[in-house]
Design an enzyme around this catalytic site. Structure first.
Site, PDB file in Angstrom:
ATOM      1  N   ASP A 179       0.789  -1.266  -0.181  1.00 10.77           N
ATOM      2  CA  ASP A 179      -0.107  -0.128  -0.356  1.00 10.77           C
ATOM      3  C   ASP A 179       0.742   1.342  -0.145  1.00 10.77           C
ATOM      4  O   ASP A 179       2.026   1.351  -0.092  1.00 10.77           O
ATOM      5  CB  ASP A 179      -0.584   0.265   0.864  1.00 10.77           C
ATOM      6  CG  ASP A 179      -2.303   0.488   0.669  1.00 10.77           C
ATOM      7  OD1 ASP A 179      -2.151   1.652  -0.062  1.00 10.77           O
ATOM      8  OD2 ASP A 179      -3.126   0.414   1.218  1.00 10.77           O
TER       9      ASP A 179
HETATM   10  C1  NOJ Z   1      -4.157   4.056   0.063  1.00 11.03           C
HETATM   11  C2  NOJ Z   1      -4.789   3.179   0.123  1.00 11.03           C
HETATM   12  O1  NOJ Z   1      -5.400   2.236   1.612  1.00 11.03           O
HETATM   13  C3  NOJ Z   1      -5.385   2.219  -0.848  1.00 11.03           C
HETATM   14  O2  NOJ Z   1      -6.829   1.066  -0.812  1.00 11.03           O
HETATM   15  C4  NOJ Z   1      -5.168   2.737  -2.401  1.00 11.03           C
HETATM   16  O3  NOJ Z   1      -5.408   1.873  -3.194  1.00 11.03           O
HETATM   17  C5  NOJ Z   1      -3.784   2.933  -2.457  1.00 11.03           C
HETATM   18  N1  NOJ Z   1      -3.935   4.882  -1.126  1.00 11.03           N
HETATM   19  C6  NOJ Z   1      -3.593   4.254  -3.878  1.00 11.03           C
HETATM   20  O4  NOJ Z   1      -4.225   5.062  -3.681  1.00 11.03           O
END
Ligand code: NOJ
Length: 760
Positions: free
Chosen positions: A296
């Site tokens: 993430d």
């Molecule tokens: C953080 C989020 O937790 C995740 O779900 C997302 O895909 C990413 N950012 C990218 O934007």
């Protein structure tokens, strides 16, 4: 002569080397060969740094189509991109932008490896469907799949070929803002929806121009953040992990998902991003997952704050050893992995494995054969906001609405001669229905409730805001400011309501009040809306409460006083049209709640499939020693699976028949009302005693049936080992003998029950 022969033979050797290379070079570009052969060939040409580059994902970093200066981080990213040290980018969108970065990767780097372009296409790209929790309320797997297909259609037309969706985290705590992004509290429903969404995004052939790679996220446990506070610690046992959290991820693999995203949270003391048990042991070994895992955003670096890694170098070492293949925005792999390999702290074989996984997906997308295949300007213009996507968005929105209560049969509304008051800031809002995950949708592009109602011209509509819900213009990154003081519109709202036949109050949360980083401790109607509702009720109680919200709310007062309540979530671009059609009965609501609505926030986490405990019932008059609250019931206000229709359904003749090790269950369902309607028939079981205790009820099947007035159908379910077994505390799937109860009905509260036994 000797010299001449030597010269000729040297020439021939050189010629053969060149022609060999020439032939060789074609291997990874040769579409006739298998993807494995092409990947192996490409790998054999790559330096360690280039392989690590494939494992590096950057956010979009400068205005590629304009003259913006490239400084600081952007300068580094640009340099890395040109060296071939970037495998993927996210948040680059639109044919022009994608083409610009792809061109650098393909035409300026040594090997010309194309980028895979990721984006959070969560419930649509520019044309939005309902938020995922709302879609889950439809229990309509075909429609949900179609919605993902439409999202892929739009996204693929603007250069995107990878979505960070579906989020398949089971969540039982409405305080957590991201419940809006999932399929709710149940692992069975969540698994079916995960499967449908992956199939919708990816289709059966990734190389088609209208399909994109899906990503099952967040692996694992993110939905179990303590106290519902986003990013918080997760501590769950084997039984919950295997029986509740894992199944939707397994279903995503069954559907062929190509990528996983790990997660911000720690799980039982080890951050998910650095968790070898999750990524190498369970996902890649036990489940045989052959796609790749992306971290993430910054979650590799965050292992330092977690207190698990001592610095970025250490974090990179932990993450790759644990099985994270691609680094989203931590700069950990690109800056640290080469050193780690050279020092022998990371085996090169792990780099090879990660790189191969990533390259394979790029080959499957067909990017090596045509890196610009998602960059067609004409297609972009044709597809965005087309009739096809708008129609699908409206259809999904209608199917997502849940009728929570309809006491005086105020709904459906009469189509003529009515004086209707519409009250609430959300009634005229054209942005809030888009929700918070709407990076590419433009402000004010949703159809408001007022606009939707205006299509029914034979009634008179009078609108009063009553109170502002939010102050300023909320956005994706900053906290929403709620109005808690300005009641200046109350008087107007009351006077408008006083003379109306029916009052429609559109209340709830603003779209930016739920989503990532948006946890709440109070789940009542935000700001002054509850007060407004009670004031208006004093002058006219004939109220239809239309709710817009991204999570379950506590609605005790409304349930006790308001005759009709319609749960309309955040329904996306077509919101107002869908709501109007349901209010007027042009569409008979059939949605069922995918999450329990609590009576009080103190009950959370709350879910229908709880355990009995050793003290489930009142032992005697006024005795306190049983599992309960002094001040509130244990049960939900509106339970999982609940949802009414403008007609009614009767259930009878529940029967179970055993054949071999299968149990065949059937029941007759009849439409006993006056209009055609759809019902989601749900089957639950209870394994009454087991080596690891089982929930009081578990959903094990559902079927949507459409019935005309007086029509009756027999609905059949089969229960086999898959439905009757569970994972024990060693993570093994077992089916144990003993008594099983079976419940069937239109919600998890059903009491229509029978039982059977599995003998040793
Ligand atoms: C953080 C989020 O937790 C995740 O779900 C997302 O895909 C990413 N950012 C990218 O934007």
């Amino acid at each position: 002569m000797k010299n001449f022969i030597k010269l000729i033979s040297t020439f021939l050797v050189l010629l053969s080397v060149f022609s060999c290379q020439e032939k060789d070079q074609l291997i990874y570009k040769n579409q006739e060969l298998s993807i494995d052969e092409r990947v192996d060939d490409l790998m054999s040409r790559m330096t360690l740094e280039e392989k690590i580059g494939q494992m590096n994902q950057y956010n979009g970093f400068w205005n590629v189509t304009g003259p913006s200066p490239i400084q600081g981080d952007a300068a580094k990213k640009y340099k890395d991109l040109r060296k071939g040290y970037v495998g993927s980018m996210l948040n680059v969108r639109g044919v022009d932008e994608v083409k610009a970065v792809q061109k650098i990767a393909v035409e300026e780097t040594r090997l010309g490896i194309p980028l895979i372009i990721g984006f959070d296409v969560i419930h649509g790209y520019e044309t939005l469907s309902p938020i995922p929790l709302a879609e889950a309320a439809s229990w309509d797997l075909k429609a949900i799949k179609k919605s993902a297909e439409m999202a892929a259609l739009e996204a693929s037309a603007v250069g995107i070929n990878w979505t960070f969706a579906p989020m398949v985290d089971v969540s039982r705590d409405a305080r957590w803002g991201r419940v809006m992004e999932g399929a709710g509290e149940d692992t069975y429903l969540g698994s079916k929806i995960a499967y449908a969404r992956v199939k919708g995004f990816q289709g059966d052939d990734l190389s088609k121009e209208n399909t994109i790679v899906a990503c099952a996220k967040h692996f694992a446990g993110y939905g179990f953040a303590e106290s519902g506070r986003d990013y918080n610690t997760v501590d769950v046992g084997t039984s919950t992990l295997y029986n509740i959290i894992f199944p939707p991820f397994q279903a995503s693999i069954d559907a062929g998902v190509k990528t996983f995203m790990n997660s911000f949270n720690e799980l039982n003391g080890v951050p998910a991003t650095g968790n070898k048990f999750l990524q190498r042991d369970v996902l890649k070994r036990d489940w045989n997952f052959d796609g790749f895992v992306v971290s993430d955003w910054g979650s590799i670096a965050e292992m330092i704050a977690h207190g698990h890694a001592k610095n970025l170098n250490h974090a990179a070492e932990i993450a790759i050893n644990a099985g994270s293949d691609m680094d989203m925005e931590s700069y950990a792999y690109v800056d640290e992995l080469t050193k780690l390999v050279k020092e022998g702290k990371v085996k090169e074989a792990l780099i090879d494995d990660a790189t191969k996984r990533i390259l394979k997906v790029k080959f499957e997308l067909g990017l090596f054969d045509d890196p610009y295949k998602y960059c067609n300007k004409e297609r972009e213009e044709k597809v965005l906001g087309s009739k096809e996507v708008m129609d699908a968005s409206l259809d999904m929105a209608k199917k997502s609405i849940v009728l929570l209560k309809n006491n005086r049969n105020i709904l459906p509304l009469k189509k003529e001669g009515q004086n209707i008051a519409v009250i609430g800031a959300l009634a005229s809002d054209k942005t809030s229905p888009l929700g918070s995950w709407r990076i590419a949708a433009k402000d004010s592009t949703a159809v408001s409730v007022l606009e939707g109602l205006s299509a029914y011209k034979q009634n008179k509509i009078t609108y009063a805001k009553g109170t502002e819900l939010v102050l300023g213009t909320p956005d994706f990154t900053t906290e929403v400011k709620i109005n808690t003081t300005d009641r200046s519109g109350f008087a107007e709202a009351k006077s408008v309501a006083k003379n109306a036949d029916v009052v429609i109050m559109v209340l709830g949360e603003h779209g930016f009040q739920s989503g990532e980083g948006r946890s709440r401790t109070e789940l009542g109607l935000p700001g002054l809306q509850q007060e407004l509702l009670e004031e208006v009720y004093k002058v006219n109680s004939n109220i239809v409460l239309v709710l817009n919200n991204g999570r379950p709310l506590t609605l005790g007062w409304a349930d006790a006083h308001i005759p009709s309540i319609l749960e309309c979530w955040q329904l996306g671009t077509q919101s107002g049209n869908a709501i109007a059609q349901v209010l007027y009965g042009d569409y008979n609501p059939s949605g069922k709640l995918p999450m329990s609505f609590p009576r009080n926030v103190g009950q959370l986490p709350l879910y229908y499939n709880y355990k009995n405990t050793g003290r489930p019932t009142l032992p005697g008059k006024d005795i306190v020693f049983w599992s309960h609250y002094q001040d509130e019931k244990n049960s939900a206000l509106y339970p999982f699976g609940h949802g009414l229709s403008y007609t009614q359904f009767a259930y009878e003749n529940l029967k179970v028949k055993q054949e071999g090790d299968k149990f065949f269950v059937k029941i007759d369902v009849k439409n006993i009302g006056k209009v055609k309607g759809k019902e989601v028939v749900q089957i639950y079981i209870q394994d009454v005693f087991a080596s690891v205790t089982r929930p009081v009820k578990e959903l094990k099947g559902f079927e949507m049936v459409s019935l005309l007035p007086n029509e009756e159908k027999t609905i059949k379910f089969t229960l086999s080992d898959k439905e009757l077994g569970f994972y024990n505390n060693q993570g093994n799937f077992v089916v144990e003998p003993g008594k099983f109860k079976v419940f069937i009905g239109g919600s998890s509260k059903t009491v229509i029950e029978t039982s059977f036994e599995i003998y040793e």
